[in-house]
Design a protein around this motif. Structure first.
Motif, mmCIF file in Angstrom:
data_model
loop_
_atom_site.group_PDB
_atom_site.id
_atom_site.type_symbol
_atom_site.label_atom_id
_atom_site.label_comp_id
_atom_site.label_asym_id
_atom_site.label_seq_id
_atom_site.Cartn_x
_atom_site.Cartn_y
_atom_site.Cartn_z
ATOM 1 N N LEU A 1 88.115 9.873 61.605
ATOM 2 C CA LEU A 1 88.269 9.011 62.779
ATOM 3 C C LEU A 1 89.435 9.477 63.640
ATOM 4 C CD1 LEU A 1 87.144 6.404 64.096
ATOM 5 C CD2 LEU A 1 88.890 5.149 62.827
ATOM 6 N N GLU A 2 90.539 9.832 63.002
ATOM 7 C CA GLU A 2 91.702 10.319 63.741
ATOM 8 C C GLU A 2 91.383 11.651 64.432
ATOM 9 O OE1 GLU A 2 94.558 8.641 64.057
ATOM 10 O OE2 GLU A 2 93.947 7.008 62.735
ATOM 11 N N LEU A 3 90.643 12.506 63.752
ATOM 12 C CA LEU A 3 90.328 13.834 64.293
ATOM 13 C C LEU A 3 89.245 13.809 65.364
ATOM 14 C CD1 LEU A 3 90.242 15.856 60.951
ATOM 15 C CD2 LEU A 3 91.973 16.048 62.747
ATOM 16 N N GLY A 4 88.444 12.730 65.387
ATOM 17 C CA GLY A 4 87.333 12.676 66.329
ATOM 18 C C GLY A 4 86.086 13.353 65.798
ATOM 19 N N HIS A 5 85.988 13.450 64.457
ATOM 20 C CA HIS A 5 84.777 13.997 63.826
ATOM 21 C C HIS A 5 83.710 12.917 63.732
ATOM 22 C CE1 HIS A 5 86.999 17.478 61.536
ATOM 23 N NE2 HIS A 5 86.891 17.690 62.835
ATOM 24 N N HIS A 6 82.453 13.297 63.963
ATOM 25 C CA HIS A 6 81.353 12.339 63.838
ATOM 26 C C HIS A 6 80.940 12.150 62.380
ATOM 27 C CE1 HIS A 6 80.824 11.956 68.119
ATOM 28 N NE2 HIS A 6 80.691 13.260 68.265
ATOM 29 N N ASP A 7 81.165 13.159 61.571
ATOM 30 C CA ASP A 7 80.692 13.141 60.190
ATOM 31 C C ASP A 7 81.871 13.372 59.256
ATOM 32 O OD1 ASP A 7 79.400 13.401 57.779
ATOM 33 O OD2 ASP A 7 77.836 14.749 58.528
ATOM 34 N N SER A 8 82.195 12.377 58.436
ATOM 35 C CA SER A 8 83.333 12.507 57.519
ATOM 36 C C SER A 8 83.073 13.541 56.433
ATOM 37 C CB SER A 8 83.657 11.158 56.876
ATOM 38 O OG SER A 8 82.556 10.678 56.112
ATOM 39 N N ARG A 9 81.797 13.884 56.216
ATOM 40 C CA ARG A 9 81.494 14.889 55.196
ATOM 41 C C ARG A 9 82.055 16.246 55.583
ATOM 42 N NH1 ARG A 9 75.121 13.946 54.777
ATOM 43 N NH2 ARG A 9 75.503 13.913 57.037
ATOM 44 N N THR B 1 84.810 16.682 57.328
ATOM 45 C CA THR B 1 86.243 16.564 57.055
ATOM 46 C C THR B 1 86.526 16.736 55.569
ATOM 47 O OG1 THR B 1 86.285 14.943 58.861
ATOM 48 C CG2 THR B 1 88.254 15.106 57.483
ATOM 49 N N PHE B 2 85.741 16.083 54.761
ATOM 50 C CA PHE B 2 85.939 16.159 53.306
ATOM 51 C C PHE B 2 85.741 17.582 52.804
ATOM 52 C CE2 PHE B 2 84.398 15.842 48.906
ATOM 53 C CZ PHE B 2 85.392 15.063 48.340
ATOM 54 N N ARG B 3 84.710 18.245 53.274
ATOM 55 C CA ARG B 3 84.397 19.599 52.815
ATOM 56 C C ARG B 3 85.485 20.598 53.209
ATOM 57 N NH1 ARG B 3 79.754 19.829 54.835
ATOM 58 N NH2 ARG B 3 80.116 21.060 56.703
ATOM 59 N N HIS B 4 86.051 20.444 54.407
ATOM 60 C CA HIS B 4 87.010 21.430 54.917
ATOM 61 C C HIS B 4 88.440 21.213 54.415
ATOM 62 C CE1 HIS B 4 84.398 22.683 58.619
ATOM 63 N NE2 HIS B 4 83.919 23.087 57.458
ATOM 64 N N HIS C 1 97.269 12.515 51.689
ATOM 65 C CA HIS C 1 98.129 11.332 51.564
ATOM 66 C C HIS C 1 97.315 10.043 51.485
ATOM 67 C CE1 HIS C 1 101.728 8.876 52.018
ATOM 68 N NE2 HIS C 1 101.092 8.188 52.952
ATOM 69 N N PHE C 2 96.354 9.885 52.398
ATOM 70 C CA PHE C 2 95.609 8.627 52.475
ATOM 71 C C PHE C 2 94.360 8.632 51.599
ATOM 72 C CE2 PHE C 2 98.013 8.663 56.483
ATOM 73 C CZ PHE C 2 98.638 7.424 56.386
ATOM 74 N N LYS C 3 93.887 9.820 51.216
ATOM 75 C CA LYS C 3 92.713 9.947 50.329
ATOM 76 C C LYS C 3 91.507 9.198 50.892
ATOM 77 C CE LYS C 3 95.407 10.642 46.092
ATOM 78 N NZ LYS C 3 96.695 10.835 46.791
ATOM 79 N N ASN C 4 91.299 9.340 52.183
ATOM 80 C CA ASN C 4 90.197 8.648 52.854
ATOM 81 C C ASN C 4 89.632 9.571 53.930
ATOM 82 O OD1 ASN C 4 88.537 6.985 54.445
ATOM 83 N ND2 ASN C 4 89.748 5.162 53.957
ATOM 84 N N ARG D 1 96.449 21.412 63.989
ATOM 85 C CA ARG D 1 95.385 20.438 63.701
ATOM 86 C C ARG D 1 94.932 20.526 62.239
ATOM 87 N NH1 ARG D 1 91.335 17.277 66.080
ATOM 88 N NH2 ARG D 1 89.203 17.602 65.356
ATOM 89 N N HIS D 2 94.768 21.742 61.728
ATOM 90 C CA HIS D 2 94.357 21.904 60.332
ATOM 91 C C HIS D 2 95.416 21.349 59.383
ATOM 92 C CE1 HIS D 2 90.753 23.865 61.353
ATOM 93 N NE2 HIS D 2 91.192 25.103 61.456
ATOM 94 N N SER D 3 96.681 21.536 59.745
ATOM 95 C CA SER D 3 97.753 21.021 58.892
ATOM 96 C C SER D 3 97.713 19.488 58.859
ATOM 97 C CB SER D 3 99.116 21.495 59.410
ATOM 98 O OG SER D 3 99.216 22.906 59.335
ATOM 99 N N PHE D 4 97.601 18.878 60.035
ATOM 100 C CA PHE D 4 97.526 17.413 60.080
ATOM 101 C C PHE D 4 96.372 16.908 59.212
ATOM 102 C CE2 PHE D 4 95.133 13.838 61.806
ATOM 103 C CZ PHE D 4 96.068 12.815 61.674
ATOM 104 N N ALA D 5 95.188 17.482 59.390
ATOM 105 C CA ALA D 5 94.004 17.009 58.656
ATOM 106 C C ALA D 5 94.201 17.139 57.149
ATOM 107 C CB ALA D 5 92.775 17.798 59.100
ATOM 108 N N SER D 6 94.758 18.243 56.720
ATOM 109 C CA SER D 6 94.931 18.483 55.282
ATOM 110 C C SER D 6 95.940 17.518 54.667
ATOM 111 C CB SER D 6 95.377 19.934 55.059
ATOM 112 O OG SER D 6 94.431 20.835 55.595
ATOM 113 N N TYR D 7 97.100 17.369 55.314
ATOM 114 C CA TYR D 7 98.134 16.484 54.767
ATOM 115 C C TYR D 7 97.740 15.011 54.881
ATOM 116 C CZ TYR D 7 101.332 20.436 54.290
ATOM 117 O OH TYR D 7 101.925 21.603 53.903
ATOM 118 N N HIS D 8 97.085 14.650 55.983
ATOM 119 C CA HIS D 8 96.658 13.265 56.189
ATOM 120 C C HIS D 8 95.655 12.861 55.114
ATOM 121 C CE1 HIS D 8 94.582 9.829 58.068
ATOM 122 N NE2 HIS D 8 95.669 9.651 58.798
ATOM 123 N N MET D 9 94.703 13.726 54.835
ATOM 124 C CA MET D 9 93.681 13.397 53.844
ATOM 125 C C MET D 9 94.264 13.367 52.429
ATOM 126 S SD MET D 9 89.871 14.822 53.652
ATOM 127 C CE MET D 9 89.050 15.018 52.104
#
Length: 391
Positions: A338-346, A348-351, A329-332, A319-327
């Protein structure tokens, strides 16, 4: 005998209409009231004198021991900005709650039953039972109203747990006492006053592109869907374990994570990226669980990991690998959240920001590049094996 309140004449250039003044004391403070006519001033003074007589009579009938006690208590409470009325209200509420209170064991049973009726997930109910039952056993027989913050603090600190797990215990105890307050079993929540353990944030561990390639190429068909979905869709471990093939829609390129299978108890759809689709199609089924039995999964997964030469497995690596590479690549961050099911994108951005380079993210999310890196993975794995043998 008390000094009588009298009417006095008053003159002022600023207020010429006021002719009389009545000096008096109230709550230990000197005060004055001004009047235009002597009659109104005298009526006020007479009423104040009557009040003084009545207060003196009531004071003389009040036992001296109670007067002394009241003064002593008032002085002590004054140091904390409180009054005798505050203390009385607090004590009465405490006595009423104590009379109605229940034991910790009874509280946990009632809380779990209520959560079950509210539709809480089986996983959440199991978590409540396992952790709060430990708390209940410690304080069994003690009314929850009498449990103090210090007692909870001491118990939490005595547990041989990591800071993260200890804080999870604390959150559930806070939840239990909130329930107790709503049911009038307690007047306050002592768990809120307990200390949080300091969680030392370690670095997020992810797999390199070559490691992921080797893992996928060496995975048996039984565990390949689990690994691919974790790497390229980022579902949580428990969500993949509960996932059914019928919930993977190849026509719409979406994976449905149903509410009763999601950690957040909210339904969401996760995009099937082209590389994930290519890995899943050869092993696709129309229905049935994605993940094999626990013992079979552990056997096949460990075999794939050993063949891929991944000695150290990062926590929650897929899961951590997906989140890191996805972010990367897409820079969003919002899209990744949204894909991870996080309520707060902050969060995701911080981690996950800047954990990988864009060129590696491109190789990760484009299937041919990832498969091409397999040759690099074989060389790396061979070198590691040779190094271990020569050592």
């Amino acid at each position: 005998m008390r000094h009588q309140i009298k009417v006095r004449q008053y003159r002022s250039k600023d207020r010429p209409h006021l002719k009389f003044v009545v000096p008096y004391r109230e709550d230990g403070k000197r005060k004055r009231l001004y009047f235009e006519t002597k009659e109104s001033a005298k009526a006020f003074a007479d009423q104040r004198n009557i009040d003084l007589i009545n207060q003196g009579r009531a004071h003389s009938e009040f036992p001296a021991t109670l007067r002394i006690m009241a003064q002593e208590c008032n002085d002590l409470l004054h140091q904390h900005g409180k009054t005798i009325r505050d203390a009385t209200d607090f004590l009465i509420a405490h006595l009423k709650a104590s009379a109605k209170s229940c034991t910790a064991v009874e509280l946990v049973k009632e809380l779990v039953a209520a959560k079950e009726r509210d539709g809480a997930s089986a996983r959440h109910l199991s978590d409540l039972r396992s952790r709060l039952n430990n708390f209940a056993e410690k304080f069994d027989g003690q009314p929850v109203e009498t449990i103090t913050s210090a007692e909870i603090d001491d118990w939490l600190r005595s547990l041989p747990l990591s800071p993260v797990t200890r804080n999870h215990y604390r959150r559930l105890i806070v939840l239990a006492f909130n329930f107790a307050v709503r049911r009038a079993y307690a007047t306050g929540n002592p768990a809120k006053q307990t200390a949080k353990a300091k969680e030392r944030g370690g670095e997020i561990g992810i797999l390199a592109v070559a490691q992921a390639a080797r893992l996928l190429e060496n995975a048996a068909p039984e565990v390949l869907p689990y690994i691919a979905i974790g790497l390229f869709a980022g579902l949580r471990r428990a969500e993949i374990e509960r996932l059914d093939w019928a919930e993977i829609d190849f026509d719409s390129n979406l994976i449905e994570v149903k509410a009763d299978k999601s950690k957040t108890a909210q339904r969401r759809h996760v995009t099937i990226l082209p590389n994930l689709r290519e890995w899943l199609l050869p092993v696709r089924k129309h229905r049935g669980r994605i993940t094999p039995t626990k013992w079979q999964f552990r056997l096949r997964f460990d075999q794939a990991r050993a063949a891929a030469c991944i000695a150290e497995w990062p926590d929650n690596a897929l899961r951590h690998s997906f989140a890191s590479y996805h972010m990367a690549h897409f820079k969003n961050a919002a899209s990744t959240a949204l894909e991870l099911g996080h309520h707060d994108s902050r969060i995701t951005f911080r981690h996950y920001r800047e954990l990988v380079k864009p060129k590696d993210a491109e190789r990760w999310l484009v299937t041919p590049a990832l498969r091409a890196s397999h040759e690099e993975g074989i060389i790396l794995c061979h070198q590691e094996s040779c190094h271990q043998k020569s050592g």
